[in-house]
Design a protein around this motif. Structure first.
Motif, PDB file in Angstrom:
ATOM      1  N   PRO A  33      31.193  31.453  56.970  1.00 54.51           N
ATOM      2  CA  PRO A  33      31.466  32.750  57.596  1.00 54.51           C
ATOM      3  C   PRO A  33      31.061  33.926  56.713  1.00 54.51           C
ATOM      4  N   ILE A  34      30.732  35.043  57.356  1.00 57.02           N
ATOM      5  CA  ILE A  34      30.392  36.245  56.595  1.00 57.02           C
ATOM      6  C   ILE A  34      31.649  36.742  55.869  1.00 57.02           C
ATOM      7  N   GLY A  35      31.433  37.396  54.748  1.00 60.70           N
ATOM      8  CA  GLY A  35      32.546  37.945  53.984  1.00 60.70           C
ATOM      9  C   GLY A  35      31.986  38.857  52.917  1.00 60.70           C
ATOM     10  N   VAL A  36      32.695  39.934  52.628  1.00 64.73           N
ATOM     11  CA  VAL A  36      32.174  40.917  51.684  1.00 64.73           C
ATOM     12  C   VAL A  36      33.098  41.105  50.484  1.00 64.73           C
ATOM     13  N   SER A  37      34.421  41.036  50.705  1.00 68.36           N
ATOM     14  CA  SER A  37      35.312  41.580  49.688  1.00 68.36           C
ATOM     15  C   SER A  37      35.418  40.730  48.421  1.00 68.36           C
ATOM     16  N   THR A  38      35.158  39.417  48.466  1.00 68.37           N
ATOM     17  CA  THR A  38      35.243  38.619  47.227  1.00 68.37           C
ATOM     18  C   THR A  38      34.160  39.011  46.236  1.00 68.37           C
ATOM     19  N   THR A  39      33.063  39.620  46.738  1.00 70.04           N
ATOM     20  CA  THR A  39      31.992  40.005  45.823  1.00 70.04           C
ATOM     21  C   THR A  39      32.469  41.074  44.825  1.00 70.04           C
ATOM     22  N   TYR A  40      33.457  41.888  45.216  1.00 70.53           N
ATOM     23  CA  TYR A  40      33.960  42.924  44.288  1.00 70.53           C
ATOM     24  C   TYR A  40      34.591  42.298  43.046  1.00 70.53           C
ATOM     25  N   PRO A  41      35.618  41.427  43.184  1.00 71.42           N
ATOM     26  CA  PRO A  41      36.158  40.841  41.950  1.00 71.42           C
ATOM     27  C   PRO A  41      35.139  39.959  41.229  1.00 71.42           C
ATOM     28  N   ALA A  43      31.993  40.690  40.933  1.00 73.06           N
ATOM     29  CA  ALA A  43      31.199  41.651  40.152  1.00 73.06           C
ATOM     30  C   ALA A  43      32.004  42.121  38.943  1.00 73.06           C
ATOM     31  N   VAL A  44      33.306  42.391  39.142  1.00 73.48           N
ATOM     32  CA  VAL A  44      34.173  42.779  38.026  1.00 73.48           C
ATOM     33  C   VAL A  44      34.181  41.661  36.986  1.00 73.48           C
ATOM     34  N   GLY A  45      34.293  40.413  37.462  1.00 72.24           N
ATOM     35  CA  GLY A  45      34.317  39.266  36.564  1.00 72.24           C
ATOM     36  C   GLY A  45      33.023  39.159  35.764  1.00 72.24           C
ATOM     37  N   ALA A  46      31.887  39.399  36.430  1.00 71.07           N
ATOM     38  CA  ALA A  46      30.596  39.296  35.746  1.00 71.07           C
ATOM     39  C   ALA A  46      30.489  40.362  34.650  1.00 71.07           C
ATOM     40  N   ALA A  56      37.977  37.460  30.132  1.00 74.29           N
ATOM     41  CA  ALA A  56      37.550  37.032  31.470  1.00 74.29           C
ATOM     42  C   ALA A  56      37.946  35.578  31.710  1.00 74.29           C
ATOM     43  N   ALA A  57      37.756  34.751  30.699  1.00 72.14           N
ATOM     44  CA  ALA A  57      38.068  33.326  30.844  1.00 72.14           C
ATOM     45  C   ALA A  57      39.565  33.082  30.976  1.00 72.14           C
ATOM     46  N   SER A  58      40.391  34.059  30.535  1.00 76.93           N
ATOM     47  CA  SER A  58      41.844  33.878  30.582  1.00 76.93           C
ATOM     48  C   SER A  58      42.437  34.334  31.917  1.00 76.93           C
ATOM     49  N   GLN A  59      41.618  34.918  32.800  1.00 79.74           N
ATOM     50  CA  GLN A  59      42.155  35.426  34.072  1.00 79.74           C
ATOM     51  C   GLN A  59      42.039  34.354  35.166  1.00 79.74           C
ATOM     52  N   PRO A  60      43.159  33.788  35.607  1.00 79.16           N
ATOM     53  CA  PRO A  60      43.083  32.673  36.566  1.00 79.16           C
ATOM     54  C   PRO A  60      42.361  33.045  37.861  1.00 79.16           C
ATOM     55  N   VAL A  63      38.574  32.862  37.353  1.00 83.29           N
ATOM     56  CA  VAL A  63      38.161  31.470  37.238  1.00 83.29           C
ATOM     57  C   VAL A  63      38.114  30.836  38.630  1.00 83.29           C
ATOM     58  N   GLN A  64      39.132  31.148  39.438  1.00 86.78           N
ATOM     59  CA  GLN A  64      39.237  30.558  40.777  1.00 86.78           C
ATOM     60  C   GLN A  64      38.075  30.964  41.686  1.00 86.78           C
ATOM     61  N   ILE A  65      37.678  32.264  41.669  1.00 85.39           N
ATOM     62  CA  ILE A  65      36.641  32.700  42.615  1.00 85.39           C
ATOM     63  C   ILE A  65      35.231  32.385  42.142  1.00 85.39           C
ATOM     64  N   GLY A  66      35.047  32.186  40.828  1.00 87.45           N
ATOM     65  CA  GLY A  66      33.739  31.763  40.336  1.00 87.45           C
ATOM     66  C   GLY A  66      32.718  32.886  40.234  1.00 87.45           C
ATOM     67  N   GLY A  67      31.486  32.506  39.937  1.00 90.86           N
ATOM     68  CA  GLY A  67      30.432  33.474  39.614  1.00 90.86           C
ATOM     69  C   GLY A  67      29.741  34.088  40.824  1.00 90.86           C
ATOM     70  N   LEU A  68      28.742  34.918  40.514  1.00 86.46           N
ATOM     71  CA  LEU A  68      28.110  35.747  41.552  1.00 86.46           C
ATOM     72  C   LEU A  68      27.008  35.045  42.340  1.00 86.46           C
ATOM     73  N   VAL A  69      26.448  33.933  41.840  1.00 84.05           N
ATOM     74  CA  VAL A  69      25.299  33.330  42.524  1.00 84.05           C
ATOM     75  C   VAL A  69      25.773  32.535  43.734  1.00 84.05           C
ATOM     76  N   ARG A  70      25.799  33.177  44.892  1.00 88.29           N
ATOM     77  CA  ARG A  70      26.211  32.504  46.131  1.00 88.29           C
ATOM     78  C   ARG A  70      25.830  33.372  47.325  1.00 88.29           C
ATOM     79  N   PRO A  71      25.828  32.794  48.550  1.00 90.71           N
ATOM     80  CA  PRO A  71      25.351  33.524  49.724  1.00 90.71           C
ATOM     81  C   PRO A  71      26.097  34.836  49.975  1.00 90.71           C
TER      82      PRO A  71
END
Lengths: 169, 177
Positions: A33-41, A43-46, A56-60, A63-71
């Motif tokens: 499904p389309i989604g926009v808002s997870t990209t904000y955290p 980007a903050v994480g990156a 960054a590694a200490s923030q659960p 860690v849970q949402i993972g990195g930026l390379v995704r659809p």
């Protein structure tokens, strides 16, 4: 104030809404499904990963949402390209700033309101697990109960907020 | 490949959001004040068409449904906070990206505020998870789990209600002041 323009009097939501629904279904068929808002955290994480890697590694949550390379990240890049193309090709240039509420008597007040609004948008979207695109449009099209609850919450505060801020105009 | 699909879907979304004027915070405010219902109708039609199309497609190809969990407290509280932000900014997390792309400066402030809100949520996550996300979590439930009918039937019923609203309700309720 100028009177209502033609496009305002005859809004063209019909074919555009059908198109948006087909895009949402195509997205679920292709990858999810389309989604926009997870990209904000994400980007903050990156950014934090570059500046303060151990923090960054200490923030659960990061860690849970993972990195930026995704659809979903590609969707946000697409929004920039699609918005730019549609505005250039249509020749309808957006104003640099639109004053929206009665209290916005200067650009600075508009910017402040837009900033606070953005803060609340993302805090709320991440708490709920989605935003207008993920929870309301693609959530409800998948018949998800959480999308309906989120949508009810959004309009329960969104409508009175917009109405109260109009006061005195 | 999925990245390319995401980019194409995003380009289509961005163009439609711009054309229906959902990237105008003034237009969003008029919709939330219930003076003009064009964006609300746009969303209703998108949901109607998307629901029927995805559950019809599900009969032919494997679909990547991804139902969000219904943790009632957090989802409702998040919606209420989101609504405040929506009313204030006149943008949502996607439309401010489109607005910024078409040259709206206030959209950049909503984007920046959004990054701040995302950081604040990240820091508050452990406490919020305990208080609002873990309790009363009913998992990934859909209307089909509540109303024991085939999903496609529910999708068609929902679509008929939303389409009736979109085509029968007036769009312009009050002249913009």
């Amino acid at each position: 104030m100028p009177s209502a323009s033609t496009s305002e009097a005859e809004p063209r939501f019909g074919r555009l809404g059908v198109g948006f629904g087909l895009l949402g279904a195509a997205s679920i068929a292709l990858f999810g499904p389309i989604g926009v808002s997870t990209t904000y955290p994400r980007a903050v994480g990156a950014m934090l990963e570059r500046l303060f890697p151990s923090f960054a590694a200490s923030q659960p949550y990061l860690v849970q949402i993972g990195g930026l390379v995704r659809p979903e990240t590609a969707i946000v890049l697409g929004l920039v390209i699609g918005g730019l193309l549609a505005s250039r090709l249509s020749g309808e240039r957006a104003p640099g700033v639109e004053l929206v509420h009665a209290h916005e008597r200067s650009r600075a007040l508009r910017y402040l309101t837009a900033f606070i609004g953005g803060f609340l948008l993302l805090f709320g979207a991440r708490l709920a697990g989605g935003c207008t695109s993920g929870h309301v449009i693609s959530g409800i099209m998948q018949l998800s109960v959480s999308g309906l609850i989120f949508g009810a919450g959004v309009f329960a505060t969104g409508i009175p907020t917009a109405k109260l801020l109009q006061k005195g105009r | 490949m999925d990245l390319a699909f995401g980019l194409l879907i995003g380009i289509g979304m961005g163009a439609l959001i711009q054309r229906v004027r959902a990237s105008s915070p003034g237009m969003i405010a008029r919709n939330l004040r219930l003076e003009n219902l064009s964006i609300i109708k746009f969303m209703a039609l998108a949901i109607a068409v998307g629901a029927v199309a995805s559950y019809v497609l599900a009969g032919f190809v494997p679909m990547h449904f991804s139902i969000k969990p219904t943790y009632v407290l957090g989802v409702l509280a998040g919606g209420l906070v989101f609504g405040l932000g929506f009313g204030l900014a006149g943008y949502c997390p996607g439309t401010c990206v489109v607005g910024a792309a078409e040259g709206r400066k206030d959209a950049l402030f909503t984007l920046a505020g959004g990054l701040g809100g995302a950081l604040a949520f990240t820091l508050a996550f452990p406490a919020l998870e305990r208080s609002l996300i873990t309790p009363f979590n009913y998992g990934k439930i859909t209307l089909a789990d509540l109303i024991h009918l085939p999903p496609l039937g529910i999708a068609v019923g929902l679509a008929l209600i939303l389409a009736a609203f979109a085509f029968l309700a007036p769009t312009q309720l009050r002249r913009p002041s």
